[in-house]
Scaffold this motif. Structure first.
Motif, PDB file in Angstrom:
ATOM      1  N   LEU A   3       0.818  -1.212   0.000  1.00  0.00           N
ATOM      2  CA  LEU A   3       0.000   0.000   0.000  1.00  0.00           C
ATOM      3  C   LEU A   3       0.853   1.263   0.000  1.00  0.00           C
ATOM      4  O   LEU A   3       1.757   1.379   0.831  1.00  0.00           O
ATOM      5  CB  LEU A   3      -0.832   0.072   1.290  1.00  0.00           C
ATOM      6  N   PRO A   4       0.552   2.231  -0.865  1.00  0.00           N
ATOM      7  CA  PRO A   4       1.206   3.535  -0.662  1.00  0.00           C
ATOM      8  C   PRO A   4       0.592   4.097   0.619  1.00  0.00           C
ATOM      9  O   PRO A   4      -0.624   4.077   0.788  1.00  0.00           O
ATOM     10  CB  PRO A   4       0.781   4.343  -1.889  1.00  0.00           C
ATOM     11  N   THR A   5       1.410   4.558   1.567  1.00  0.00           N
ATOM     12  CA  THR A   5       0.878   4.896   2.890  1.00  0.00           C
ATOM     13  C   THR A   5       1.245   6.313   3.307  1.00  0.00           C
ATOM     14  O   THR A   5       2.351   6.537   3.830  1.00  0.00           O
ATOM     15  CB  THR A   5       1.401   3.866   3.930  1.00  0.00           C
ATOM     16  N   PRO A   6       0.326   7.266   3.091  1.00  0.00           N
ATOM     17  CA  PRO A   6       0.614   8.630   3.543  1.00  0.00           C
ATOM     18  C   PRO A   6       0.858   8.640   5.048  1.00  0.00           C
ATOM     19  O   PRO A   6       0.272   7.840   5.776  1.00  0.00           O
ATOM     20  CB  PRO A   6      -0.676   9.402   3.217  1.00  0.00           C
ATOM     21  N   LYS A   7       1.696   9.503   5.525  1.00  0.00           N
ATOM     22  CA  LYS A   7       2.126   9.636   6.921  1.00  0.00           C
ATOM     23  C   LYS A   7       3.036   8.500   7.376  1.00  0.00           C
ATOM     24  O   LYS A   7       3.442   8.447   8.517  1.00  0.00           O
ATOM     25  CB  LYS A   7       0.945   9.766   7.893  1.00  0.00           C
ATOM     26  N   MET A   8       3.281   7.557   6.474  1.00  0.00           N
ATOM     27  CA  MET A   8       4.249   6.501   6.771  1.00  0.00           C
ATOM     28  C   MET A   8       4.932   6.158   5.449  1.00  0.00           C
ATOM     29  O   MET A   8       5.251   5.005   5.167  1.00  0.00           O
ATOM     30  CB  MET A   8       3.519   5.275   7.309  1.00  0.00           C
ATOM     31  N   ALA A   9       5.115   7.202   4.631  1.00  0.00           N
ATOM     32  CA  ALA A   9       5.516   6.999   3.240  1.00  0.00           C
ATOM     33  C   ALA A   9       6.832   6.245   3.113  1.00  0.00           C
ATOM     34  O   ALA A   9       6.925   5.260   2.365  1.00  0.00           O
ATOM     35  CB  ALA A   9       5.625   8.353   2.548  1.00  0.00           C
ATOM     36  N   SER A  10       7.847   6.673   3.861  1.00  0.00           N
ATOM     37  CA  SER A  10       9.166   6.062   3.642  1.00  0.00           C
ATOM     38  C   SER A  10       9.229   4.673   4.273  1.00  0.00           C
ATOM     39  O   SER A  10       9.872   3.772   3.730  1.00  0.00           O
ATOM     40  CB  SER A  10      10.290   6.957   4.154  1.00  0.00           C
ATOM     41  N   TYR A  11       8.539   4.470   5.406  1.00  0.00           N
ATOM     42  CA  TYR A  11       8.518   3.121   6.007  1.00  0.00           C
ATOM     43  C   TYR A  11       7.844   2.142   5.038  1.00  0.00           C
ATOM     44  O   TYR A  11       8.388   1.069   4.754  1.00  0.00           O
ATOM     45  CB  TYR A  11       7.773   3.131   7.348  1.00  0.00           C
ATOM     46  N   ALA A  12       6.640   2.525   4.545  1.00  0.00           N
ATOM     47  CA  ALA A  12       5.908   1.623   3.644  1.00  0.00           C
ATOM     48  C   ALA A  12       6.732   1.348   2.385  1.00  0.00           C
ATOM     49  O   ALA A  12       6.808   0.206   1.914  1.00  0.00           O
ATOM     50  CB  ALA A  12       4.556   2.220   3.289  1.00  0.00           C
ATOM     51  N   ALA A  13       7.389   2.387   1.877  1.00  0.00           N
ATOM     52  CA  ALA A  13       8.214   2.193   0.674  1.00  0.00           C
ATOM     53  C   ALA A  13       9.404   1.284   0.991  1.00  0.00           C
ATOM     54  O   ALA A  13       9.804   0.457   0.157  1.00  0.00           O
ATOM     55  CB  ALA A  13       8.691   3.543   0.147  1.00  0.00           C
ATOM     56  N   SER A  14       9.951   1.383   2.205  1.00  0.00           N
ATOM     57  CA  SER A  14      11.081   0.505   2.560  1.00  0.00           C
ATOM     58  C   SER A  14      10.623  -0.951   2.577  1.00  0.00           C
ATOM     59  O   SER A  14      11.352  -1.857   2.178  1.00  0.00           O
ATOM     60  CB  SER A  14      11.701   0.906   3.914  1.00  0.00           C
ATOM     61  N   LYS A  15       9.382  -1.180   3.015  1.00  0.00           N
ATOM     62  CA  LYS A  15       8.878  -2.559   3.080  1.00  0.00           C
ATOM     63  C   LYS A  15       8.481  -3.061   1.681  1.00  0.00           C
ATOM     64  O   LYS A  15       8.568  -4.257   1.400  1.00  0.00           O
ATOM     65  CB  LYS A  15       7.716  -2.647   4.071  1.00  0.00           C
TER      66      LYS A  15
END
Ligand SMILES: NC(=O)c1ccc[n+]([C@@H]2O[C@H](COP(=O)([O-])OP(=O)(O)OC[C@H]3O[C@@H](n4cnc5c(N)ncnc54)[C@H](OP(=O)(O)O)[C@@H]3O)[C@@H](O)[C@H]2O)c1
Length: 249
Positions: A137-149
């Protein structure tokens, strides 16, 4: 046979350590909090009569990652679990750049280095990389964590496919949990928006998948269902839903 686990001081990694000790595996446990590692080492050795070595390291520091690989390699592990990681939750313009860069070193760079070096040096075995449902999921407010996963998940899937062609004795698996009750929320400075499963339950599913050689393990029926349905939801709607959930944290 040795299993090596990063992020073994708490949460999912610690529970995986106990389950693998029950399977009579010897353990190589890493993390930064040495007192916790020593406590877990003593408890596991006393309860399960397996060997436990502790190898403290800060995985946000590259030189320590290379050193850790060198130390662990001497034990010739057949299982490597890249579990260490943490999250940053905030609007992107407000979150600390230094903390995010440290997160990317820990969640992505150290996992990348360890996966490459162990995929080369191990003659047989399994590497389990801990991603997250956030990978899908693209995750606003957790953008870089979600992208890292997302990186961890897609990287592991692709390498696992490659390995079947070039070195089938090694598998690269991934674990994609939804919310789990661990120290994760506290480290990120939030309360979870959704109820989490226990770290023990997550670890049980992780170990079952690992021993079976399951390509991707997703703990919990509701998360499997979520994984299935997100494929059909337009990205604009997904963004709105995940932003709402993050706002509740
Ligand atoms: N909890 C959730 O809801 C959830 C959901 C999906 C995925 N995950 C993933 O699951 C993995 C484990 O997290 P958890 O939920 O079990 O949280 P946790 O209890 O906070 O455990 C995180 C582990 O990572 C280690 N770690 C963090 N930064 C490190 C660093 N710089 N160097 C070395 N070790 C480091 C910590 O050890 P030290 O502090 O001792 O270094 C700790 O053992 C993470 O990759 C996380 O992203 C968690």
């Amino acid at each position: 046979m040795y299993a090596f686990i990063t992020g073994a001081t708490s949460g999912i990694g610690k529970e995986i350590a106990y389950l693998l000790a029950q399977e009579k595996m010897d353990l190589l446990l890493s993390g930064r909090r040495v007192a916790q590692l020593e406590e877990i080492q003593a408890d596991i050795q006393q309860r399960f009569f397996v060997k436990v070595q502790i190898l403290p390291a800060d995985l946000s520091v590259r030189s320590e990652v290379y050193e850790l690989h060198k130390l662990v390699s001497a034990f010739q592990p057949e299982i490597v679990i890249n579990n260490a990681g943490f999250g940053v939750v905030d609007h992107f313009i407000d979150s600390s750049l230094d903390t995010e860069l440290s997160m990317l070193e820990t969640n992505i760079v150290s996992l990348h280095i360890l996966t490459k070096l162990f995929a080369r040096s191990m003659t047989k075995g399994k590497i389990l990389n801990v991603a997250s449902m956030a990978a899908f999921l693209p995750t606003p407010k957790m953008a870089s964590y979600a992208a890292s996963k997302s990186y961890v998940y897609h990287f592991s899937e692709a390498i696992n496919y490659e390995m079947k062609k070039v070195k089938p004795s090694i598998q690269v698996l991934s674990l994609c949990p939804g919310p789990v009750d661990t120290g994760f929320a506290q480290v990120a400075g939030v309360h979870m928006a959704l109820p989490g499963i226990s770290a023990k339950k997550c670890a049980k599913i992780a170990v079952k998948g690992l021993l079976k050689g399951k390509r991707v393990s997703i703990p919990g029926f509701s998360m499997k269902l979520t994984r299935f349905f997100v494929r059909f939801i337009p990205t604009r709607l997904l963004l709105a839903i995940s932003y709402r959930l993050q706002q509740k944290k």
